[in-house]
Write an enzyme that holds these catalytic residues in place. Structure first.
Site, PDB file in Angstrom:
ATOM      1  N   LYS A   9       0.840  -1.194   0.000  1.00 42.31           N
ATOM      2  CA  LYS A   9       0.000   0.000   0.000  1.00 42.31           C
ATOM      3  C   LYS A   9       0.885   1.258   0.000  1.00 42.31           C
ATOM      4  CE  LYS A   9      -3.722  -2.484   2.390  1.00 42.31           C
ATOM      5  NZ  LYS A   9      -4.694  -2.474   3.512  1.00 42.31           N
ATOM      6  N   PHE A  57     -15.570   2.638   6.871  1.00 39.60           N
ATOM      7  CA  PHE A  57     -14.188   2.981   6.524  1.00 39.60           C
ATOM      8  C   PHE A  57     -13.928   2.971   5.017  1.00 39.60           C
ATOM      9  CE2 PHE A  57     -14.220  -1.622   7.396  1.00 39.60           C
ATOM     10  CZ  PHE A  57     -13.613  -2.132   6.252  1.00 39.60           C
ATOM     11  N   ARG A  85      -1.114 -14.719   4.034  1.00 31.89           N
ATOM     12  CA  ARG A  85      -1.980 -14.078   5.050  1.00 31.89           C
ATOM     13  C   ARG A  85      -1.333 -14.158   6.439  1.00 31.89           C
ATOM     14  NH1 ARG A  85      -6.397 -10.802   4.063  1.00 31.89           N
ATOM     15  NH2 ARG A  85      -7.497 -11.662   5.845  1.00 31.89           N
ATOM     16  N   THR A  91      -5.385  -7.850  10.542  1.00 35.09           N
ATOM     17  CA  THR A  91      -5.745  -6.601   9.867  1.00 35.09           C
ATOM     18  C   THR A  91      -5.401  -5.394  10.743  1.00 35.09           C
ATOM     19  OG1 THR A  91      -7.547  -7.776   8.780  1.00 35.09           O
ATOM     20  CG2 THR A  91      -7.676  -5.361   8.793  1.00 35.09           C
ATOM     21  N   ARG A 102       2.707  -6.614   9.384  1.00 33.68           N
ATOM     22  CA  ARG A 102       1.954  -5.588  10.116  1.00 33.68           C
ATOM     23  C   ARG A 102       2.421  -5.489  11.563  1.00 33.68           C
ATOM     24  NH1 ARG A 102      -3.673  -7.673   7.358  1.00 33.68           N
ATOM     25  NH2 ARG A 102      -3.678  -6.278   5.543  1.00 33.68           N
ATOM     26  N   ASN A 112      -1.996  -0.181   7.098  1.00 31.84           N
ATOM     27  CA  ASN A 112      -1.438  -1.473   7.524  1.00 31.84           C
ATOM     28  C   ASN A 112      -0.563  -2.141   6.471  1.00 31.84           C
ATOM     29  OD1 ASN A 112      -3.408  -2.359   5.823  1.00 31.84           O
ATOM     30  ND2 ASN A 112      -4.553  -3.525   7.359  1.00 31.84           N
TER      31      ASN A 112
HETATM   32  P1  IDP Z   1      -7.425  -7.477   5.257  1.00 31.58           P
HETATM   33  O1  IDP Z   1      -6.635  -6.404   4.524  1.00 31.58           O
HETATM   34  O2  IDP Z   1      -6.661  -8.001   6.448  1.00 31.58           O
HETATM   35  O3  IDP Z   1      -7.944  -8.557   4.365  1.00 31.58           O
HETATM   36  P2  IDP Z   1     -10.146  -6.445   5.349  1.00 31.58           P
HETATM   37  O4  IDP Z   1     -11.126  -6.698   6.437  1.00 31.58           O
HETATM   38  O5  IDP Z   1     -10.373  -7.121   4.035  1.00 31.58           O
HETATM   39  O6  IDP Z   1      -8.679  -6.734   5.913  1.00 31.58           O
HETATM   40  O7  IDP Z   1     -10.132  -4.866   5.124  1.00 31.58           O
HETATM   41  C1  IDP Z   1      -9.487  -4.301   4.013  1.00 31.58           C
HETATM   42  C2  IDP Z   1      -8.678  -3.109   4.465  1.00 31.58           C
HETATM   43  O8  IDP Z   1      -9.575  -2.090   4.897  1.00 31.58           O
HETATM   44  C3  IDP Z   1      -7.762  -3.352   5.644  1.00 31.58           C
HETATM   45  O9  IDP Z   1      -6.505  -3.901   5.279  1.00 31.58           O
HETATM   46  C4  IDP Z   1      -7.624  -1.968   6.232  1.00 31.58           C
HETATM   47  O10 IDP Z   1      -6.672  -1.194   5.491  1.00 31.58           O
HETATM   48  C5  IDP Z   1      -9.001  -1.378   5.978  1.00 31.58           C
HETATM   49  N1  IDP Z   1      -9.862  -1.576   7.156  1.00 31.58           N
HETATM   50  C6  IDP Z   1     -10.492  -2.695   7.553  1.00 31.58           C
HETATM   51  N2  IDP Z   1     -11.210  -2.513   8.671  1.00 31.58           N
HETATM   52  C7  IDP Z   1     -11.022  -1.202   9.003  1.00 31.58           C
HETATM   53  C8  IDP Z   1     -11.511  -0.392  10.087  1.00 31.58           C
HETATM   54  O11 IDP Z   1     -12.242  -0.824  10.962  1.00 31.58           O
HETATM   55  N3  IDP Z   1     -11.088   0.904  10.077  1.00 31.58           N
HETATM   56  C9  IDP Z   1     -10.266   1.422   9.111  1.00 31.58           C
HETATM   57  N4  IDP Z   1      -9.799   0.682   8.091  1.00 31.58           N
HETATM   58  C10 IDP Z   1     -10.171  -0.608   8.035  1.00 31.58           C
HETATM   59 MG    MG Z   2      -9.381  -8.478   2.881  1.00 30.93          MG
END
Ligand code: IDP
Ligand code: MG
Length: 150
Positions: A9, A57, A85, A91, A102, A112
């Site tokens: 990212k 978000f 993963r 996350t 992370r 992240n």
């Molecule tokens: P992942 O990247 O671990 O698969 P996902 O739940 O698919 O996580 O969420 C995608 C991305 O959205 C996350 O990597 C993070 O950057 C952002 N994200 C997820 N949940 C939140 C939140 O509660 N607040 C802010 N950003 C979030």
């Molecule tokens: Mg995801």
């Protein structure tokens, strides 16, 4: 062999962690099959993160991911999707274990560092969103026998 999609990212690129993170996958024994740096359009970001549309978000996520260059990659290896993963960590970086990307470099969920496909289906979809078939390089590495045995 299984393929997964990963994307550094904008925070990883801006913090000069591109090489460091790629190096982790290389050292683990995964094989790089495709790589490019790009700026993602809003439309592409909304498609890539389509499953999160409507969440609170979502707009911040799309703004962040389009805020600077990203590095999109395809990595190949046994059980690559779940393996990567695990290497990314939770996350929320506050929950991510040390030793994960992370857990070692991030503090905040919004920033992240890296995306990794969460299933084989997501991997196929995401790879085809970022790459065309001829971008995916299939090649042999003599190292493989030292990674997987004969
Ligand atoms: P992942 O990247 O671990 O698969 P996902 O739940 O698919 O996580 O969420 C995608 C991305 O959205 C996350 O990597 C993070 O950057 C952002 N994200 C997820 N949940 C939140 C939140 O509660 N607040 C802010 N950003 C979030
Ligand atoms: Mg995801």
């Amino acid at each position: 062999m299984e393929k997964t999609f990963t994307m550094l990212k904008p925070d990883a690129v801006q913090r000069n962690l591109t090489g460091e993170i790629i190096s982790r996958f290389e050292k683990r024994g995964l094989k790089l099959a495709a790589l490019k740096m790009l700026l993602i359009s809003r439309e592409m970001a909304e498609e890539h993160y389509g499953e999160h549309k409507g969440k609170k978000f979502f707009d911040d996520l799309v703004s962040f991911i389009t805020s600077g260059p990203v590095v999109a990659m395809v990595w190949e290896g046994q059980n690559a999707v779940q393996l990567v993963r695990k290497m990314l960590g939770s996350t929320d970086p506050q929950e991510a274990l040390p030793g994960t990307v992370r857990g070692d470099y991030a503090l905040f969920t919004g920033n992240n560092m890296i995306h990794g496909s969460d299933s084989l289906e997501s991997a196929a979809r995401e790879i085809s969103l970022f790459f065309v078939e001829k971008d995916i390089i299939t090649y042999k590495k003599d190292m493989d026998i030292w990674v997987y045995g004969q």
